[in-house]
Design a protein around this motif. Structure first.
Motif, PDB file in Angstrom:
ATOM      1  N   SER A 124      -9.268   8.945  -3.252  1.00 55.72           N
ATOM      2  CA  SER A 124      -9.015  10.348  -2.061  1.00 55.72           C
ATOM      3  C   SER A 124      -8.945  10.923  -1.345  1.00 55.72           C
ATOM      4  O   SER A 124      -8.298  11.411  -1.062  1.00 55.72           O
ATOM      5  N   ASP A 125      -9.211  10.167  -0.632  1.00 56.21           N
ATOM      6  CA  ASP A 125      -9.286  10.486   0.700  1.00 56.21           C
ATOM      7  C   ASP A 125      -8.717   9.559   1.779  1.00 56.21           C
ATOM      8  O   ASP A 125      -8.590   8.240   1.395  1.00 56.21           O
ATOM      9  N   PRO A 126      -7.660  10.115   1.777  1.00 57.38           N
ATOM     10  CA  PRO A 126      -6.289   9.586   2.983  1.00 57.38           C
ATOM     11  C   PRO A 126      -7.015   8.950   3.928  1.00 57.38           C
ATOM     12  O   PRO A 126      -6.077   7.844   3.740  1.00 57.38           O
ATOM     13  N   VAL A 159      -7.401   5.812   2.348  1.00 59.32           N
ATOM     14  CA  VAL A 159      -5.884   4.771   2.247  1.00 59.32           C
ATOM     15  C   VAL A 159      -5.522   4.095   3.231  1.00 59.32           C
ATOM     16  O   VAL A 159      -4.899   2.872   3.593  1.00 59.32           O
ATOM     17  N   ASP A 160      -5.585   5.434   4.184  1.00 58.53           N
ATOM     18  CA  ASP A 160      -4.257   4.651   5.266  1.00 58.53           C
ATOM     19  C   ASP A 160      -5.486   3.646   6.455  1.00 58.53           C
ATOM     20  O   ASP A 160      -4.251   2.601   6.954  1.00 58.53           O
ATOM     21  N   ASP A 189       0.780   7.167  -2.896  1.00 59.19           N
ATOM     22  CA  ASP A 189       0.879   6.636  -1.251  1.00 59.19           C
ATOM     23  C   ASP A 189       1.338   5.658  -0.358  1.00 59.19           C
ATOM     24  O   ASP A 189       1.511   5.406   0.284  1.00 59.19           O
ATOM     25  N   ALA A 210       2.089   7.138   2.822  1.00 52.82           N
ATOM     26  CA  ALA A 210       1.216   6.714   3.926  1.00 52.82           C
ATOM     27  C   ALA A 210       1.727   5.393   3.989  1.00 52.82           C
ATOM     28  O   ALA A 210       1.193   4.942   5.477  1.00 52.82           O
TER      29      ALA A 210
END
Ligand SMILES: *Cc1c(COP(=O)(O)O)cnc(C)c1O
Length: 249
Positions: A190-192, A195-196, A226, A229
């Protein structure tokens, strides 16, 4: 009396509602993709939307085809073998492009080659060889993506990022396979920023593989959660299921 519940109406109304919803959902995914592409300074046409059709009925997929969604991605060999002929019967003459995006057992490789033009999940040499042999014996070239485990999560398939370029070169050396690029499933977080980072790894690998001399600039990455992203990090193909068809049972 109707309570406004969407399942209350006569069957014909319900069917119409499903059709409208799928078409509308697909359109809103296309809009989201275009917005994300422009935000990244990219042309909207540089990103294709592949519909991840796992668990969907041939009828549901036919509805998407009517709305213009003709790039389809299957996860399971068995489901693919059942759905493909049913869909061809429902929409005869429709020009579909069918890919395989799920984990693939080596003993099902030949069957899958008969039904798809591209496999996104090549993550080991034994599978690559089977696919190459099957494509070659049918006088065809099969497009493939090398699957990379960019997040390092234990549950995920894919080669290690450190091995990805060498592996892509080995796969590309097989006759009858054409490596188009790399594929990943983004970090489950859930931490962008996390993911990035997984998509940034892929962007670097994509540059490295082109630098190494392979004409394989594509990146298959980004799902319902996502896709924005992924597009910011260069995705050329996003694989979308639930945002097109609704939540899976
Ligand atoms: C199911 C699936 C998708 C799509 O996932 P959604 O979250 O439903 O958009 C994409 N890629 C792969 C490999 C999948 O199995």
């Amino acid at each position: 009396m109707s309570t406004g519940d969407t399942n209350d109406g006569p069957l014909s109304d319900r069917t119409n509602l499903v059709i409208v919803n799928t078409a509308e959902r697909y359109q809103s995914v296309l809009d989201r993709v275009a917005t994300a592409a422009r935000a990244a300074g990219r042309a909207p046409e540089s990103v294709r939307v592949l519909a991840a059709v796992k668990t969907q009925s041939p009828e549901a997929i036919a509805t998407l085809v009517d709305a213009g969604g003709t790039l389809l991605g299957h996860n399971r060999a068995q489901e693919l073998a059942e759905v493909a002929p049913a869909l061809a019967t429902l929409r005869p003459g429709a020009t579909l492009e069918t890919h395989f995006i799920g984990q693939l057992q080596t003993n099902k490789a030949a069957r899958v080659v008969d039904l798809v033009s591209c496999v996104h999940s090549v993550d080991r040499m034994s599978l690559a060889r089977k696919l190459a042999t099957a494509a070659n014996s049918r006088g065809r070239v099969l497009d493939v993506f090398v699957q990379v485990n960019a997040s390092g999560e234990e549950t995920k398939a894919g080669v290690r990022p450190d091995d990805a370029v060498a592996f892509a070169l080995d796969v590309a050396a097989l006759p009858a396979l054409r490596v188009r690029g790399m594929m990943t499933i983004g970090a489950h977080s859930s931490d962008p920023a996390v993911v990035d980072r997984s998509f940034a790894v892929m962007q670097e690998l994509s540059d490295a593989v082109v630098q190494a001399g392979l004409d394989a600039p594509e990146l298959s990455m980004g799902m319902s959660q996502d896709l924005d992203a992924a597009i910011a990090r260069g995705a050329t193909m996003v694989r979308i299921g639930s945002d097109i068809f609704g939540p899976r049972p």
